[in-house]
Design a protein around this motif. Structure first.
Motif, PDB file in Angstrom:
ATOM      1  N   ASP A  16       0.727  -1.338  -0.085  1.00  0.00           N
ATOM      2  CA  ASP A  16       0.088   0.035   0.039  1.00  0.00           C
ATOM      3  C   ASP A  16       0.898   1.065   0.088  1.00  0.00           C
ATOM      4  O   ASP A  16       0.195   2.375   0.227  1.00  0.00           O
ATOM      5  N   ALA A  17       2.407   1.129  -0.299  1.00  0.00           N
ATOM      6  CA  ALA A  17       2.910   2.179  -0.447  1.00  0.00           C
ATOM      7  C   ALA A  17       3.297   2.775  -2.032  1.00  0.00           C
ATOM      8  O   ALA A  17       3.601   1.956  -2.721  1.00  0.00           O
ATOM      9  N   GLU A  18       3.257   3.975  -2.076  1.00  0.00           N
ATOM     10  CA  GLU A  18       3.525   4.474  -3.461  1.00  0.00           C
ATOM     11  C   GLU A  18       4.364   5.804  -3.460  1.00  0.00           C
ATOM     12  O   GLU A  18       4.191   6.646  -2.313  1.00  0.00           O
ATOM     13  N   VAL A  19       5.372   5.865  -4.217  1.00  0.00           N
ATOM     14  CA  VAL A  19       6.237   7.131  -4.372  1.00  0.00           C
ATOM     15  C   VAL A  19       6.304   7.373  -5.768  1.00  0.00           C
ATOM     16  O   VAL A  19       6.327   6.786  -6.777  1.00  0.00           O
ATOM     17  N   THR A  20       6.381   8.590  -5.994  1.00  0.00           N
ATOM     18  CA  THR A  20       6.557   9.135  -7.306  1.00  0.00           C
ATOM     19  C   THR A  20       7.721  10.247  -7.132  1.00  0.00           C
ATOM     20  O   THR A  20       7.856  11.133  -6.549  1.00  0.00           O
ATOM     21  N   VAL A  21       8.594  10.054  -8.270  1.00  0.00           N
ATOM     22  CA  VAL A  21       9.802  10.823  -8.443  1.00  0.00           C
ATOM     23  C   VAL A  21       9.835  11.673  -9.593  1.00  0.00           C
ATOM     24  O   VAL A  21       9.323  11.253 -10.573  1.00  0.00           O
ATOM     25  N   ASP A  22      10.192  12.786  -9.541  1.00  0.00           N
ATOM     26  CA  ASP A  22      10.289  13.697 -10.528  1.00  0.00           C
ATOM     27  C   ASP A  22      11.567  14.327 -10.947  1.00  0.00           C
ATOM     28  O   ASP A  22      12.272  15.164 -10.450  1.00  0.00           O
ATOM     29  N   LEU A  29      11.292  13.508  -4.417  1.00  0.00           N
ATOM     30  CA  LEU A  29      10.360  12.676  -4.377  1.00  0.00           C
ATOM     31  C   LEU A  29       8.936  13.558  -4.456  1.00  0.00           C
ATOM     32  O   LEU A  29       9.019  14.282  -3.316  1.00  0.00           O
ATOM     33  N   SER A  30       8.216  13.537  -5.373  1.00  0.00           N
ATOM     34  CA  SER A  30       7.069  14.617  -5.217  1.00  0.00           C
ATOM     35  C   SER A  30       5.713  14.191  -4.377  1.00  0.00           C
ATOM     36  O   SER A  30       5.010  14.986  -3.866  1.00  0.00           O
ATOM     37  N   SER A  31       5.800  12.709  -4.038  1.00  0.00           N
ATOM     38  CA  SER A  31       4.998  12.185  -3.294  1.00  0.00           C
ATOM     39  C   SER A  31       5.387  10.744  -2.782  1.00  0.00           C
ATOM     40  O   SER A  31       6.120  10.201  -3.180  1.00  0.00           O
ATOM     41  N   LEU A  32       4.702  10.558  -1.383  1.00  0.00           N
ATOM     42  CA  LEU A  32       5.173   9.558  -0.679  1.00  0.00           C
ATOM     43  C   LEU A  32       3.920   9.069  -0.121  1.00  0.00           C
ATOM     44  O   LEU A  32       3.185   9.861   0.928  1.00  0.00           O
ATOM     45  N   THR A  33       3.054   8.169  -0.354  1.00  0.00           N
ATOM     46  CA  THR A  33       1.782   7.906   0.106  1.00  0.00           C
ATOM     47  C   THR A  33       1.913   6.546   0.865  1.00  0.00           C
ATOM     48  O   THR A  33       2.337   5.460   0.267  1.00  0.00           O
ATOM     49  N   ILE A  34       1.071   6.225   2.071  1.00  0.00           N
ATOM     50  CA  ILE A  34       1.014   5.030   2.740  1.00  0.00           C
ATOM     51  C   ILE A  34      -0.398   4.660   2.851  1.00  0.00           C
ATOM     52  O   ILE A  34      -1.215   5.665   3.625  1.00  0.00           O
ATOM     53  N   GLY A  36      -2.831   5.314   1.074  1.00  0.00           N
ATOM     54  CA  GLY A  36      -3.578   6.511   0.670  1.00  0.00           C
ATOM     55  C   GLY A  36      -3.285   7.922   1.453  1.00  0.00           C
ATOM     56  O   GLY A  36      -3.832   8.691   0.833  1.00  0.00           O
ATOM     57  N   THR A  37      -2.657   7.776   2.217  1.00  0.00           N
ATOM     58  CA  THR A  37      -1.940   9.064   3.153  1.00  0.00           C
ATOM     59  C   THR A  37      -0.828   9.607   2.571  1.00  0.00           C
ATOM     60  O   THR A  37       0.161   8.988   2.513  1.00  0.00           O
ATOM     61  N   GLU A  38      -1.018  10.999   2.048  1.00  0.00           N
ATOM     62  CA  GLU A  38       0.320  11.580   1.902  1.00  0.00           C
ATOM     63  C   GLU A  38       1.091  11.945   2.900  1.00  0.00           C
ATOM     64  O   GLU A  38       0.688  12.693   3.883  1.00  0.00           O
ATOM     65  N   LEU A  39       2.487  11.872   2.919  1.00  0.00           N
ATOM     66  CA  LEU A  39       3.434  12.128   4.004  1.00  0.00           C
ATOM     67  C   LEU A  39       4.154  13.363   3.523  1.00  0.00           C
ATOM     68  O   LEU A  39       4.680  13.947   4.651  1.00  0.00           O
ATOM     69  N   LEU A  40       4.314  13.811   2.593  1.00  0.00           N
ATOM     70  CA  LEU A  40       5.085  14.986   1.973  1.00  0.00           C
ATOM     71  C   LEU A  40       4.533  16.209   1.645  1.00  0.00           C
ATOM     72  O   LEU A  40       3.048  16.066   1.046  1.00  0.00           O
ATOM     73  N   ARG A  41       4.751  17.429   2.108  1.00  0.00           N
ATOM     74  CA  ARG A  41       4.222  18.469   1.668  1.00  0.00           C
ATOM     75  C   ARG A  41       4.234  18.610   0.333  1.00  0.00           C
ATOM     76  O   ARG A  41       5.315  18.465  -0.335  1.00  0.00           O
ATOM     77  N   GLN A  42       3.302  19.165  -0.196  1.00  0.00           N
ATOM     78  CA  GLN A  42       3.391  19.243  -1.824  1.00  0.00           C
ATOM     79  C   GLN A  42       3.788  20.522  -2.193  1.00  0.00           C
ATOM     80  O   GLN A  42       3.593  21.573  -1.644  1.00  0.00           O
ATOM     81  N   GLY A  43       4.104  20.399  -3.467  1.00  0.00           N
ATOM     82  CA  GLY A  43       4.702  21.816  -4.224  1.00  0.00           C
ATOM     83  C   GLY A  43       6.152  21.712  -4.667  1.00  0.00           C
ATOM     84  O   GLY A  43       6.882  20.857  -4.331  1.00  0.00           O
ATOM     85  N   GLU A  44       6.226  22.457  -5.826  1.00  0.00           N
ATOM     86  CA  GLU A  44       7.474  22.112  -6.570  1.00  0.00           C
ATOM     87  C   GLU A  44       8.685  22.426  -5.756  1.00  0.00           C
ATOM     88  O   GLU A  44       9.822  21.874  -6.185  1.00  0.00           O
ATOM     89  N   TYR A  46       8.941  21.429  -2.508  1.00  0.00           N
ATOM     90  CA  TYR A  46       8.833  20.786  -1.342  1.00  0.00           C
ATOM     91  C   TYR A  46       9.120  19.187  -1.741  1.00  0.00           C
ATOM     92  O   TYR A  46      10.059  18.901  -2.330  1.00  0.00           O
ATOM     93  N   GLY A  47       8.071  18.303  -1.271  1.00  0.00           N
ATOM     94  CA  GLY A  47       8.502  17.067  -1.359  1.00  0.00           C
ATOM     95  C   GLY A  47       9.610  16.561  -0.688  1.00  0.00           C
ATOM     96  O   GLY A  47       9.802  16.824   0.647  1.00  0.00           O
ATOM     97  N   ALA A  48      10.509  15.879  -1.350  1.00  0.00           N
ATOM     98  CA  ALA A  48      11.859  15.557  -0.492  1.00  0.00           C
ATOM     99  C   ALA A  48      12.929  15.331  -1.696  1.00  0.00           C
ATOM    100  O   ALA A  48      13.050  14.616  -2.694  1.00  0.00           O
ATOM    101  N   PHE A  49      13.823  16.384  -1.714  1.00  0.00           N
ATOM    102  CA  PHE A  49      14.747  16.616  -2.679  1.00  0.00           C
ATOM    103  C   PHE A  49      16.269  16.307  -2.324  1.00  0.00           C
ATOM    104  O   PHE A  49      16.624  16.401  -0.997  1.00  0.00           O
TER     105      PHE A  49
END
Length: 268
Positions: A16-22, A29-34, A36-44, A46-49
């Motif tokens: 149930d884990a998903e990660v999106t890399v931009d 990492l623009s998104s990390l969900t567990i 269905g819950t987003e763990l990272l702040r959204q925005g260009e 933010y995320g995790a760089f």
């Protein structure tokens, strides 16, 4: 002009884990969900760089390598901050359902040629990030690390709680740079670097929702929790301004490598 060849986001999934890399956006990492819950702040921004080839601030944007002094752009005036990798487009070298590798060739304003590689590996209960820095020629000082923006509140209860036991805290001067003195860790709020000689080990707990541990063999971590939206736990290979105070040379026979693992368990 629109760059029609810009690399596309890469999505990984495991359980149930998903990660999106931009890769086009600094390989963040623009998104990390567990579940269905987003763990990272959204925005260009933010995320995790990735922070590379330096972490945090360089004093006045200047560093020395032997007899040469180099000036970096002052993107956090009067200092330079967080490297150049987050502002560049990376190349996707390979990707499958659970892992992907990305590369970035160091370029101006960084004065040395080399390559950065980031490997992203996802499992059902953990995410491992590995970054390497190698030179194409001359040796140069470098750092690498990550700057994740974890949401302070996941929308299901209380704010996140941080727990860690550092051996020391780097005393921070009025210019936001370490003074060179090590002090006993102080209570937050923080925008501070801590030393953990046995490896980074920080636990984030969203009561009743999720526990996430950030670990790394690296000995340095910056904790930043002065914003209301998110908190940052940043494992890195050296302290802020380390290109000047604690340089680690990347040589043709000694590349720099760092990794971090984020592991989690549900508290729901």
């Amino acid at each position: 002009m629109t760059n029609i060849s810009a690399p596309q986001p890469v999505r990984l999934a495991a359980g149930d884990a998903e990660v999106t890399v931009d890769p086009a956006g600094g390989c963040r990492l623009s998104s990390l969900t567990i579940a269905g819950t987003e763990l990272l702040r959204q925005g260009e921004r933010y995320g995790a760089f990735p922070m590379v080839p330096w972490c945090g601030r360089i004093a006045l944007g200047r560093f020395r390598n032997g007899g040469d002094v180099h000036q970096m752009p002052l993107n956090a005036a009067p200092h330079a901050i967080h490297g150049t990798g987050r502002d560049a487009a990376w190349r996707t070298a390979r990707a499958d359902k659970r892992s992907a590798a990305f590369t970035y060739d160091l370029a101006e304003p960084w004065p040395y040629s080399g390559r950065v590689t980031q490997l992203v590996e996802l499992s059902e209960d953990s995410l491992t990030l590995t970054m390497g820095v190698e030179t194409y020629g001359d040796s140069f000082p470098a750092q690498a690390g990550w700057h994740p923006w974890f949401l302070r509140n996941l929308g299901s209860g209380k704010d996140v709680e941080l727990d860690f036991a550092a051996a020391w805290q780097e005393e921070r001067g009025a210019d936001h740079l370490p003074t060179g003195h090590r002090i006993d860790p102080r209570p937050g709020p923080w925008d501070d670097c801590f030393g953990m000689p046995d490896g980074v080990d920080v636990t984030l707990t969203w009561p009743g929702a999720l526990e996430l541990k950030v670990t790394s063999r690296a000995e340095w971590v910056v904790v930043y929790d002065e914003q209301t939206e998110a908190v940052c736990v940043e494992p890195q290979s050296g302290p802020p301004n380390g290109l000047n105070t604690d340089p680690r040379l990347v040589t043709p026979i000694d590349p720099l490598e760092i990794s971090t693992t984020w592991s989690w368990r549900s508290l729901a």
